[in-house]
Enzyme design. Structure first.
Site, mmCIF file in Angstrom:
data_model
loop_
_atom_site.group_PDB
_atom_site.id
_atom_site.type_symbol
_atom_site.label_atom_id
_atom_site.label_comp_id
_atom_site.label_asym_id
_atom_site.label_seq_id
_atom_site.Cartn_x
_atom_site.Cartn_y
_atom_site.Cartn_z
ATOM 1 N N THR A 101 11.785 -23.847 8.292
ATOM 2 C CA THR A 101 13.184 -23.258 8.713
ATOM 3 C C THR A 101 13.550 -24.415 9.783
ATOM 4 O O THR A 101 14.880 -24.457 9.885
ATOM 5 C CB THR A 101 12.489 -21.844 9.306
ATOM 6 N N LYS A 113 21.993 -15.300 1.815
ATOM 7 C CA LYS A 113 21.261 -16.685 2.028
ATOM 8 C C LYS A 113 20.797 -17.272 0.800
ATOM 9 O O LYS A 113 20.982 -18.575 0.336
ATOM 10 C CB LYS A 113 19.958 -16.411 2.850
ATOM 11 N N SER A 171 9.955 -21.711 0.509
ATOM 12 C CA SER A 171 9.180 -20.515 0.035
ATOM 13 C C SER A 171 9.388 -20.554 -1.737
ATOM 14 O O SER A 171 8.587 -20.422 -2.654
ATOM 15 C CB SER A 171 9.672 -19.177 0.280
ATOM 16 N N ASN A 178 8.163 -21.307 16.207
ATOM 17 C CA ASN A 178 7.694 -22.271 15.597
ATOM 18 C C ASN A 178 8.950 -23.122 14.858
ATOM 19 O O ASN A 178 9.092 -24.285 15.167
ATOM 20 C CB ASN A 178 7.029 -21.816 14.334
ATOM 21 N N LYS A 206 13.817 -11.526 -2.717
ATOM 22 C CA LYS A 206 12.934 -12.272 -1.887
ATOM 23 C C LYS A 206 13.272 -12.104 -0.217
ATOM 24 O O LYS A 206 14.405 -12.015 0.252
ATOM 25 C CB LYS A 206 13.311 -14.029 -2.110
ATOM 26 N N LYS A 260 14.000 -7.196 2.732
ATOM 27 C CA LYS A 260 13.236 -7.467 3.819
ATOM 28 C C LYS A 260 12.398 -6.199 3.862
ATOM 29 O O LYS A 260 12.648 -5.121 3.485
ATOM 30 C CB LYS A 260 14.298 -7.499 4.978
HETATM 31 N N1 GLU Z 1 11.722 -14.599 6.566
HETATM 32 C C1 GLU Z 1 12.303 -15.775 6.403
HETATM 33 C C2 GLU Z 1 13.880 -15.558 6.329
HETATM 34 O O1 GLU Z 1 14.495 -14.595 6.837
HETATM 35 C C3 GLU Z 1 11.668 -16.349 5.157
HETATM 36 C C4 GLU Z 1 11.753 -15.283 3.934
HETATM 37 C C5 GLU Z 1 11.350 -16.246 2.676
HETATM 38 O O2 GLU Z 1 10.837 -17.201 2.772
HETATM 39 O O3 GLU Z 1 11.192 -15.547 1.621
HETATM 40 O O4 GLU Z 1 14.656 -16.306 5.729
#
Ligand code: GLU
Length: 413
Positions: A184, A88, A340, A214, A64, A100
């Site tokens: 976030t 995370k 998410s 945001n 993810k 990523k």
């Molecule tokens: N890009 C966000 C992060 O760095 C969200 C990742 C997601 O929702 O999968 O945590």
């Protein structure tokens, strides 16, 4: 960058004592794909853009993580950001691994049709990976809103069926979740509230924020409503500063109208934002902005990392020496991926929840995760960053060990 950030994992492992085999599994990304995306520009030319997807680990579930469009995107940064996603998702205990992706491109220099072609080309290039049970992308820098809508449509076209759970951060009309757009910032605020006593941030404590996108805006408004005083904010084009506290509603309108917080009030140079005197510094822009040199110049007592990786690994010890406590990114900005996950669950079940249910679940997860990090900090008498890594490492270790340990195979117990 990838090598440097792994130091944090090594530090946590040294505190708790982890088997070297487990570390070996986590040290290397599972899969990294680099491609050239030839994209047709509006003037008829073709531009081959560099694009990447790194899936760091799937020991706890499908990978993810977001996709970012930014000129600085490179393979090393992708691997580092994917690694952070693994940490995370483990810190907030989601059944996911980390990934990523990104394209090295400046979206501000693209027309809407060019941006659409880049977004769809990305999905075509990585379509093999994108799947609700394999790799689930989401928004990251400059990929919000319509970019995710194009990507959602493209994957459905390629796989010949709607696949809402294969991408999160979708617009509501395409199966998105209530609360994802503010998640976030909301998550960062909930995390800070749970730590305010430890951090000594009472009413009127001052806040400076680098990056006013945001997440930062949502966080700033909630922090101000809870008694903190936001005195300085910056973005890539300017800064606003008022020691008496910024009028955030007026500042928000100014940013919407002009595209920047610059020329709103005060004469702060955006380059000086990080070293502004304040109680709480919130880096909410790019990675690597607080290196060892900047760490020596900081005039804050605490840091809340809304950006991914704003503090370099070699600056960690300087912060510790200077008594500056950092709430690490892998906890502080996990609200986005936490919602998410809620979006993915709703897509898979077809049961869609009201906003208060999302809020309740996000609050519960962020509070429980923050308390779990605090408990590790107390048990091991260490800072919050080490504590978050210790928590993540423990969960990853458990998953890796569930298929057998060296002791098991040697018949020792
Ligand atoms: N890009 C966000 C992060 O760095 C969200 C990742 C997601 O929702 O999968 O945590």
């Amino acid at each position: 960058m990838f090598n440097a950030i792994k130091e944090r994992l090594e530090r946590a492992a040294a505190i708790v004592g982890v088997h070297p085999d487990v570390m070996e599994v986590l040290r290397w990304p599972k899969e990294t794909l680099a491609v050239s995306l030839p994209v047709r520009m509006d003037d008829g030319s073709i531009r081959p853009l560099k694009a990447f997807r790194c899936r760091h680990s799937e020991v706890r579930g499908p990978t993810k993580g977001g996709i970012r469009f930014h000129p600085s995107v490179n393979i090393d940064e992708m691997m580092a950001l994917a690694f952070w996603m693994t940490m995370k998702t483990a810190v907030v205990d989601l059944p996911y691994g980390g990934a990523k992706g990104g394209v090295a491109v400046d979206t501000k220099a693209l027309s809407p049709t060019e941006l659409e072609r880049v977004s769809r080309a990305y999905v075509r290039a990585f379509a093999e990976m994108i799947d609700e049970h394999r790799d689930i992308p989401a928004p990251d820098m400059y990929t919000g809103g319509i970019v995710i809508a194009w990507m959602t449509e493209e994957i459905a076209t390629l796989k010949r069926r709607p696949m809402p759970a294969a991408i999160t951060g979708k617009p509501l009309q395409l199966g998105g979740s209530l609360g994802r757009d503010t998640a976030t910032g909301d998550g960062a605020f909930i995390c800070l509230e749970a730590l305010r006593e430890r951090l000594g941030l009472g009413d009127g404590a001052t806040v400076a924020i680098q990056g006013y996108g945001n997440a930062a805006r949502v966080f700033a408004e909630r922090a101000a409503a809870a008694g903190l005083k936001v005195i300085a904010v910056s973005d890539s084009s300017g800064a606003a500063h008022d020691p008496a506290g910024l009028d955030l509603a007026a500042l928000g309108r100014h940013k919407d109208e002009t595209g920047t917080v610059g020329s709103f009030t005060g004469d702060l140079d955006p380059d000086d934002l990080l070293t502004t005197k304040c109680d709480l510094l919130v880096p909410a822009a790019l990675d690597g902005v607080i290196d060892a040199a900047v760490a020596c110049e900081l005039q804050c007592r605490t840091i809340l990392e809304i950006a991914n990786g704003p503090v370099t690994a070699d600056a960690d010890s300087i912060l510790v020496e200077r008594g500056i406590e950092a709430v690490p990114d892998i906890l502080a900005n996990a609200g986005g991926v936490a919602v998410s996950y809620l979006e993915w669950v709703q897509n898979k079940t077809g049961d869609y929840w009201p906003a208060d249910e999302i809020e309740r679940r996000l609050s519960q997860r962020m509070q429980a995760s923050t308390e779990a990090v605090l408990a590790k900090a107390e048990t091991y008498d260490t800072n919050l960053r080490n504590a978050a890594y210790i928590l993540a490492l423990g969960r990853l270790c458990d998953a890796i060990s569930a298929t057998g340990t060296q002791t098991y195979y040697n018949g020792e117990s």
